[in-house]
Design an enzyme around this catalytic site. Structure first.
Site, PDB file in Angstrom:
ATOM      1  N   ASP A  18      28.926  45.955  39.506  1.00 50.51           N
ATOM      2  CA  ASP A  18      30.312  46.422  39.498  1.00 50.51           C
ATOM      3  C   ASP A  18      30.366  47.950  39.602  1.00 50.51           C
ATOM      4  O   ASP A  18      29.475  48.640  39.109  1.00 50.51           O
ATOM      5  CB  ASP A  18      30.972  45.958  38.190  1.00 50.51           C
ATOM      6  N   ASN A  20      31.238  49.821  42.636  1.00 49.12           N
ATOM      7  CA  ASN A  20      31.053  50.458  43.949  1.00 49.12           C
ATOM      8  C   ASN A  20      32.289  51.255  44.360  1.00 49.12           C
ATOM      9  O   ASN A  20      32.190  52.371  44.882  1.00 49.12           O
ATOM     10  CB  ASN A  20      30.790  49.405  45.028  1.00 49.12           C
ATOM     11  N   GLY A  21      33.456  50.635  44.114  1.00 50.03           N
ATOM     12  CA  GLY A  21      34.708  51.286  44.507  1.00 50.03           C
ATOM     13  C   GLY A  21      34.920  52.588  43.753  1.00 50.03           C
ATOM     14  O   GLY A  21      35.255  53.623  44.348  1.00 50.03           O
ATOM     15  N   ARG A  22      34.688  52.536  42.432  1.00 46.70           N
ATOM     16  CA  ARG A  22      34.883  53.755  41.621  1.00 46.70           C
ATOM     17  C   ARG A  22      33.885  54.841  42.003  1.00 46.70           C
ATOM     18  O   ARG A  22      34.196  56.021  42.014  1.00 46.70           O
ATOM     19  CB  ARG A  22      34.751  53.408  40.125  1.00 46.70           C
ATOM     20  N   HIS A  35      30.108  50.347  48.661  1.00 44.59           N
ATOM     21  CA  HIS A  35      29.385  49.094  48.900  1.00 44.59           C
ATOM     22  C   HIS A  35      28.088  49.370  49.674  1.00 44.59           C
ATOM     23  O   HIS A  35      27.064  48.757  49.425  1.00 44.59           O
ATOM     24  CB  HIS A  35      30.265  48.109  49.671  1.00 44.59           C
ATOM     25  N   GLU A  65      36.882  34.927  44.273  1.00 47.36           N
ATOM     26  CA  GLU A  65      38.154  35.656  44.106  1.00 47.36           C
ATOM     27  C   GLU A  65      38.207  36.920  44.987  1.00 47.36           C
ATOM     28  O   GLU A  65      39.276  37.503  45.180  1.00 47.36           O
ATOM     29  CB  GLU A  65      38.350  36.065  42.642  1.00 47.36           C
ATOM     30  N   ASN A  66      37.052  37.347  45.506  1.00 43.97           N
ATOM     31  CA  ASN A  66      37.032  38.586  46.290  1.00 43.97           C
ATOM     32  C   ASN A  66      37.782  38.477  47.622  1.00 43.97           C
ATOM     33  O   ASN A  66      38.077  39.490  48.257  1.00 43.97           O
ATOM     34  CB  ASN A  66      35.589  39.055  46.572  1.00 43.97           C
ATOM     35  N   ARG A 186      25.843  43.723  33.320  1.00 46.60           N
ATOM     36  CA  ARG A 186      27.005  44.123  34.125  1.00 46.60           C
ATOM     37  C   ARG A 186      27.072  45.643  34.111  1.00 46.60           C
ATOM     38  O   ARG A 186      26.978  46.272  33.056  1.00 46.60           O
ATOM     39  CB  ARG A 186      28.307  43.543  33.572  1.00 46.60           C
ATOM     40  N   ARG A 192      32.957  41.910  30.656  1.00 46.98           N
ATOM     41  CA  ARG A 192      33.396  40.516  30.804  1.00 46.98           C
ATOM     42  C   ARG A 192      32.509  39.832  31.846  1.00 46.98           C
ATOM     43  O   ARG A 192      31.783  40.494  32.595  1.00 46.98           O
ATOM     44  CB  ARG A 192      34.867  40.439  31.201  1.00 46.98           C
TER      45      ARG A 192
HETATM   46  C1  FPP Z   1      31.867  45.408  42.773  1.00 48.77           C
HETATM   47  O1  FPP Z   1      32.348  46.703  42.975  1.00 48.77           O
HETATM   48  C2  FPP Z   1      30.982  45.000  43.864  1.00 48.77           C
HETATM   49  C3  FPP Z   1      31.256  44.008  44.757  1.00 48.77           C
HETATM   50  C4  FPP Z   1      32.508  43.235  44.729  1.00 48.77           C
HETATM   51  C5  FPP Z   1      30.341  43.650  45.827  1.00 48.77           C
HETATM   52  C6  FPP Z   1      28.885  43.900  45.620  1.00 48.77           C
HETATM   53  C7  FPP Z   1      28.232  43.891  46.935  1.00 48.77           C
HETATM   54  C8  FPP Z   1      27.222  44.682  47.333  1.00 48.77           C
HETATM   55  C9  FPP Z   1      26.514  45.605  46.447  1.00 48.77           C
HETATM   56  C10 FPP Z   1      26.757  44.660  48.745  1.00 48.77           C
HETATM   57  C11 FPP Z   1      26.289  43.370  49.339  1.00 48.77           C
HETATM   58  C12 FPP Z   1      25.325  42.585  48.532  1.00 48.77           C
HETATM   59  C13 FPP Z   1      24.054  42.231  48.898  1.00 48.77           C
HETATM   60  C14 FPP Z   1      23.281  41.253  48.055  1.00 48.77           C
HETATM   61  C15 FPP Z   1      23.365  42.766  50.072  1.00 48.77           C
HETATM   62  P1  FPP Z   1      33.924  46.935  43.051  1.00 48.77           P
HETATM   63  O2  FPP Z   1      34.289  47.080  44.478  1.00 48.77           O
HETATM   64  O3  FPP Z   1      34.641  45.868  42.314  1.00 48.77           O
HETATM   65  O4  FPP Z   1      34.023  48.308  42.309  1.00 48.77           O
HETATM   66  P2  FPP Z   1      35.260  48.845  41.464  1.00 48.77           P
HETATM   67  O5  FPP Z   1      35.401  47.928  40.271  1.00 48.77           O
HETATM   68  O6  FPP Z   1      34.810  50.221  41.084  1.00 48.77           O
HETATM   69  O7  FPP Z   1      36.448  48.851  42.363  1.00 48.77           O
END
Ligand code: FPP
Length: 247
Positions: A18, A20-22, A35, A65-66, A186, A192
């Site tokens: 979790d 990546n976005g932040r 990502h 859910e994504n 996590r 959670r």
């Molecule tokens: C959560 O960050 C991350 C994901 C929903 C996707 C994870 C996917 C990857 C790391 C890339 C592909 C995977 C593989 C196995 C090659 P978020 O976007 O929810 O972050 P945020 O909560 O900060 O917005």
């Protein structure tokens, strides 16, 4: 790495990747860049896990859910997973990594399903770490599909309701044959499970780390494993010294 020995390294670690976005937002970058950086972290985590002797590493790559995310982000995540398999499959295979994919495959469109199947088929006989990719995965969906399957077997007269037990249910889940995770990590400080391995995680140790997934380094991983090594797992029983006295 004082506390990490062959006996304290977990057999199965599952990670909710979790943040990546932040990570991207904090740098004024589009979320997709987070990502992208996250995929680099995936590569490093698989390497570290293999080196440490972890037998199974499950990564939550895309939840059921994504799909509700903006279409461009969904498409980018799909693209990243496809690129990961196309680019990394040969390396993973050479490194003896076995790939398993869990999640609902029934409604996947385009070339993603054939790629996932190819990854599993190519690496099926490998004996190193098993990389379990949770894709289009949601625990409630997984359990619903399993229950439907068992109900159909009962309806067809091939299974008696009284023969449904936890082992039978576990064997019907996507994770059939994979031991339950000893540890679920996590990242990003959220605490959670978000519909991840709800059946399998019944007795998993949970460790929440503040680092965002792109910042999850080998050191972060090792620190989480050390923390795990200090935990006492009782599986609903009592601690070992007391058990020894009573047995
Ligand atoms: C959560 O960050 C991350 C994901 C929903 C996707 C994870 C996917 C990857 C790391 C890339 C592909 C995977 C593989 C196995 C090659 P978020 O976007 O929810 O972050 P945020 O909560 O900060 O917005």
């Amino acid at each position: 790495m004082q506390n990490l020995t062959a006996t304290t390294v977990p057999e199965h670690v599952a990670i909710i990747m979790d943040g990546n976005g932040r990570w991207a937002n904090a740098r004024g970058l589009p979320r997709t860049m987070g990502h992208r950086k996250g995929v680099e972290t995936v590569r490093a985590a698989v390497k570290t896990a293999g080196e440490l002797g972890i037998r199974y590493l499950t990564l939550f790559a895309f939840s059921s859910e994504n799909w509700s995310r903006p279409a461009a982000e969904v498409s980018d995540l799909m693209g990243l997973l496809k690129t990961f398999i196309r680019r990394d499959l040969a390396d993973l295979h050479r490194e003896n990594v076995r790939i398993r994919v869990i999640g609902d495959r029934s409604n996947l469109r385009g070339d993603i399903l054939p790629l996932l199947v190819e990854a599993e088929e190519t690496t099926r006989a490998n004996t190193g770490i098993t990389l379990v990719i949770a894709f289009n995965y949601g625990a409630r969906d997984e359990m619903t599909r399993a229950m439907r399957h068992l109900a159909a077997e009962v309806a067809e007269g091939r299974l008696r309701p009284e023969d449904i037990n936890p082992q039978r249910i576990a064997a019907t889940l996507d994770t059939s044959g994979i031991p339950d995770p000893d540890l679920i990590i996590r990242t990003s400080g959220e605490e959670r499970l978000s519909n991840f391995l709800l059946w399998q995680g019944a007795y998993s140790e949970l460790i929440f780390v503040p680092e965002l997934w792109p910042d999850f380094t080998r050191e972060t991983f090792l620190a989480a494993l050390e923390k795990y090594a200090c935990r006492e797992r009782r599986f609903g029983g009592v601690s070992e010294p007391t058990l020894a006295v009573g047995s």
